[in-house]
Design an enzyme around this catalytic site. Structure first.
Site, PDB file in Angstrom:
ATOM      1  N   ASP A 110     -67.354  -5.691  -0.923  1.00  0.00           N
ATOM      2  CA  ASP A 110     -66.064  -5.021  -0.912  1.00  0.00           C
ATOM      3  C   ASP A 110     -66.214  -3.697  -0.171  1.00  0.00           C
ATOM      4  OD1 ASP A 110     -63.358  -4.450  -1.728  1.00  0.00           O
ATOM      5  OD2 ASP A 110     -63.733  -5.660  -3.515  1.00  0.00           O
ATOM      6  N   HIS A 143     -58.724 -10.105  -9.379  1.00  0.00           N
ATOM      7  CA  HIS A 143     -58.956  -9.103 -10.427  1.00  0.00           C
ATOM      8  C   HIS A 143     -57.762  -8.169 -10.628  1.00  0.00           C
ATOM      9  CE1 HIS A 143     -59.600  -7.109  -6.685  1.00  0.00           C
ATOM     10  NE2 HIS A 143     -59.719  -5.935  -7.280  1.00  0.00           N
ATOM     11  N   ASP A 144     -56.736  -8.281  -9.786  1.00  0.00           N
ATOM     12  CA  ASP A 144     -55.555  -7.417  -9.892  1.00  0.00           C
ATOM     13  C   ASP A 144     -54.327  -8.149 -10.411  1.00  0.00           C
ATOM     14  OD1 ASP A 144     -56.903  -5.218  -8.784  1.00  0.00           O
ATOM     15  OD2 ASP A 144     -56.401  -5.829  -6.733  1.00  0.00           O
ATOM     16  N   GLU A 146     -57.357  -6.809   2.634  1.00  0.00           N
ATOM     17  CA  GLU A 146     -56.287  -6.800   1.636  1.00  0.00           C
ATOM     18  C   GLU A 146     -55.130  -5.999   2.224  1.00  0.00           C
ATOM     19  OE1 GLU A 146     -55.486  -5.522  -3.012  1.00  0.00           O
ATOM     20  OE2 GLU A 146     -56.436  -4.147  -1.613  1.00  0.00           O
ATOM     21  N   ASP A 187     -60.625  -3.416   1.205  1.00  0.00           N
ATOM     22  CA  ASP A 187     -59.636  -2.952   0.237  1.00  0.00           C
ATOM     23  C   ASP A 187     -58.462  -2.245   0.928  1.00  0.00           C
ATOM     24  OD1 ASP A 187     -59.333  -2.592  -2.731  1.00  0.00           O
ATOM     25  OD2 ASP A 187     -59.261  -0.478  -2.164  1.00  0.00           O
TER      26      ASP A 187
HETATM   27  C1  GLC Z   1     -57.105  -2.737  -4.337  1.00  0.00           C
HETATM   28  C2  GLC Z   1     -58.052  -3.296  -5.357  1.00  0.00           C
HETATM   29  C3  GLC Z   1     -57.679  -2.748  -6.698  1.00  0.00           C
HETATM   30  C4  GLC Z   1     -57.824  -1.251  -6.642  1.00  0.00           C
HETATM   31  C5  GLC Z   1     -57.035  -0.642  -5.499  1.00  0.00           C
HETATM   32  C6  GLC Z   1     -57.495   0.749  -5.220  1.00  0.00           C
HETATM   33  O1  GLC Z   1     -55.805  -3.143  -4.542  1.00  0.00           O
HETATM   34  O2  GLC Z   1     -58.043  -4.690  -5.319  1.00  0.00           O
HETATM   35  O3  GLC Z   1     -58.453  -3.286  -7.733  1.00  0.00           O
HETATM   36  O4  GLC Z   1     -57.389  -0.686  -7.853  1.00  0.00           O
HETATM   37  O5  GLC Z   1     -57.195  -1.350  -4.300  1.00  0.00           O
HETATM   38  O6  GLC Z   1     -58.779   0.729  -4.661  1.00  0.00           O
END
Ligand code: GLC
Ligand code: CA
Length: 547
Positions: A98, A315-316, A245, A199
């Site tokens: 990540d 995980h979100d 992402e 991310d």
């Molecule tokens: C992304 C991650 C999440 C995190 C956010 C800030 O959305 O997947 O878990 O809280 O970024 O880094």
């Protein structure tokens, strides 16, 4: 469509804190992961995406990084991480890490320096602004509730944090920041990793002028940064994979990030289907026609030169079987049905830990059981707006990120076999029934169904590369589509309801002449005279070779 290994692969996502604890402190760790590599190999996945394992004060469980070149103490040591990588490679598994570089932790040395004075050489690593009179520079809200700006006494300015106030945003417009990031990427690539999940990568392009009610990223800048990253780093490591992402993208804007001719990213995670109920905290159940419209659009509109990633949870997000399936009577059937969909669409499927055994949302009975900063901040803000704890608990049990973060359920031993100590977050009480050990023993388990799906993907090119065409678009019960590649054809029928459905079959869909490839029910499917009878949550996949 060009062939690539990462188009043919299935990725398994590990949230290390909740995966496997090896030393009894209640927190998952690297040695825990090492002890489960044979399990992953046996499942058949080719790639592991490891959520952040870098040094972090854990305001947001590792997404707030204080040192990009060290391993988080709770997770282990660099030496153990090296062992993890070599044990993975020995088994033919690839590792993607990540990359969290929209922001750092406020405890990162860059930020500590940046905060000291306006003349600090690190000042411009972050985004500092004067207030608007007594108010913050803009009205932007953080994704974790409250203001996106934090006032700092030392220099009497505000810094931007799109996430928690312990996650200050980096200033990508500063070439020194970009050079630092490219450097740390090389640090990990030189160790031999196989790529990155990036991310919130489309948030790095900040607008020239800060105004408006909320933050709107400037994609043109992000494209520039990513192309520079490609020239200076990614292209030097041929064969790696990247997935960004990117909340808010459409197939058209996503194609700009992933069109291979542009040399930015291999694929992105979009969020359109994660917004299918409307508001993030809505308690509405999705409508199937809405979900299908979104997913089918991504199948057909991304274009020949770009590539999809396929996921229904991570995980979100809440657990897929609770959200899109049925976590009661039809848990097993519906988990398999949803998996069938993910693994028979065009794109790279991502399995989130526990999904492969049909883990469900949590039935926490108090907000005190929650650990996630997003949930806790949201609860705090909602209370101020007059919401009762009862109302909030109802929403949290459906939508909180912690639904996905309870410990992996390995067995029916104490704490689901996750830890010999006290887990950092409660184990879902359904672990005696839902766990890996019992799924391994049962030939009809969800886990064994996933294995089959992954194998089929390896055997049939049409599953990976075939064109997508949808049928019965207006149906609120059934998702039906075909995939075609040369003379190969796949027909997929998915019942999204707890009721039987009778489907009249058009000429082109004649399962009698096709071979059933896969089904989530035992025995023969019910086809008679031009109609298909689907049982509750039934999934059927047919394969045929056209004349
Ligand atoms: C992304 C991650 C999440 C995190 C956010 C800030 O959305 O997947 O878990 O809280 O970024 O880094
Ligand atoms: Ca541990």
């Amino acid at each position: 469509m060009t062939k690539k290994w990462w188009k043919e692969a299935v990725v398994y996502q590990i949230y290390p804190r909740s995966f496997m604890d090896s030393n009894g402190d209640g927190i998952g760790d690297l040695n825990g992961i090492i002890s489960k590599l044979d399990y992953l190999k046996d499942l058949g996945v080719q790639v592991v995406w490891l959520c952040p394992v870098y040094q972090s004060p854990n305001d947001d469980n590792g997404y707030d990084i204080s040192d990009y070149r060290e391993i988080m103490n709770e997770f282990g040591t660099m030496q153990e991480w090296e062992t993890l990588l070599s044990e993975m490679h020995r088994r033919g598994l690839k590792l993607i890490m990540d990359l969290v570089v929209n922001h750092t932790s406020d405890e990162h040395k860059w930020f500590v320096e940046s905060q000291k004075s306006k003349d600090s050489p690190y000042r411009d690593y972050y985004i500092w602004r004067d207030g608007n009179g007594d108010a913050p520079p803009t009205e932007w809200q953080s994704y974790f509730s409250f203001d996106a700006w934090q006032y700092d006494e030392t220099t009497k300015q505000y810094y931007l944090h799109l996430f928690s106030k312990k996650q200050p945003d980096l200033n990508w417009a500063n070439p020194a920041v970009r050079a630092e990031v490219f450097d740390l990427m090389k640090f990990w690539l030189d160790k031999g990793i196989d790529g990155f999940r990036m991310d919130v990568i489309n948030a790095i392009g900040k607008p020239n002028v800060f105004d408006g009610a909320y933050f709107v990223p400037d994609d043109r800048k992000t494209h520039e940064y990513l192309q520079e990253m490609n020239r200076k780093v990614l292209s030097k490591y041929p064969g790696i994979m990247t997935v960004g992402e990117t909340p808010g993208v459409t197939p058209q804007t996503a194609a700009l990030f992933t069109d291979e001719r542009r040399e930015e990213l291999n694929m992105v995670f979009h969020f359109e289907h994660m917004g299918v109920e409307g508001d993030k905290y809505s308690l509405n159940r999705f409508r199937l026609t809405d979900l299908k419209r979104i997913l089918s659009k991504w199948q057909t509109e991304l274009g020949e030169n770009a590539w999809n990633s396929l996921y229904l949870n991570n995980h979100d997000q809440p657990r897929m079987v609770s959200r899109f399936g049925n976590d009661g009577e039809y848990r097993v059937q519906s988990a398999k049905m949803l998996a069938t969909m993910l693994h028979t669409m065009q794109g790279t499927p991502y399995i989130y830990q526990g999904e492969e055994i049909g883990m469900t949302n949590v039935p926490f009975s108090s907000l005190d059981d929650y650990r996630d900063i997003e949930t806790l901040n949201w609860a705090k803000e909602s209370r101020l707006q007059g919401k009762t704890d009862e109302e909030l608990l109802l929403v949290a049990n459906r939508k909180s990120r912690d639904n996905a973060r309870t410990p992996m359920q390995w067995s029916n031993a104490q704490n689901a076999g996750f830890t010999a100590g006290t887990p950092w977050i409660s184990v879902n009480p359904n672990y005696p029934e839902i766990n890996v050990e019992s799924d391994l023993r049962n030939p009809d388990s969800i886990l064994n169904y996933y294995k089959k799906l992954i194998q089929l993907r390896g055997q049939y090119d049409v599953i990976v590369y075939g064109d997508f065409k949808e049928y019965f678009t207006e149906s609120e019960q059934v998702y039906c589509y075909t995939r075609t590649l040369g003379n190969e054809k796949l027909q997929v029928f998915l019942n999204f309801t707890a009721e039987p459905v009778v489907l009249p079959l058009p000429q082109e869909l004649i399962p009698e002449k096709a071979n059933p490839l896969l089904s989530n029910y035992a025995g023969q499917p019910e086809v008679k005279s031009g109609q298909l009878n689907l049982r509750p949550y039934e999934a059927l996949v047919y394969y045929c070779e056209l004349a």
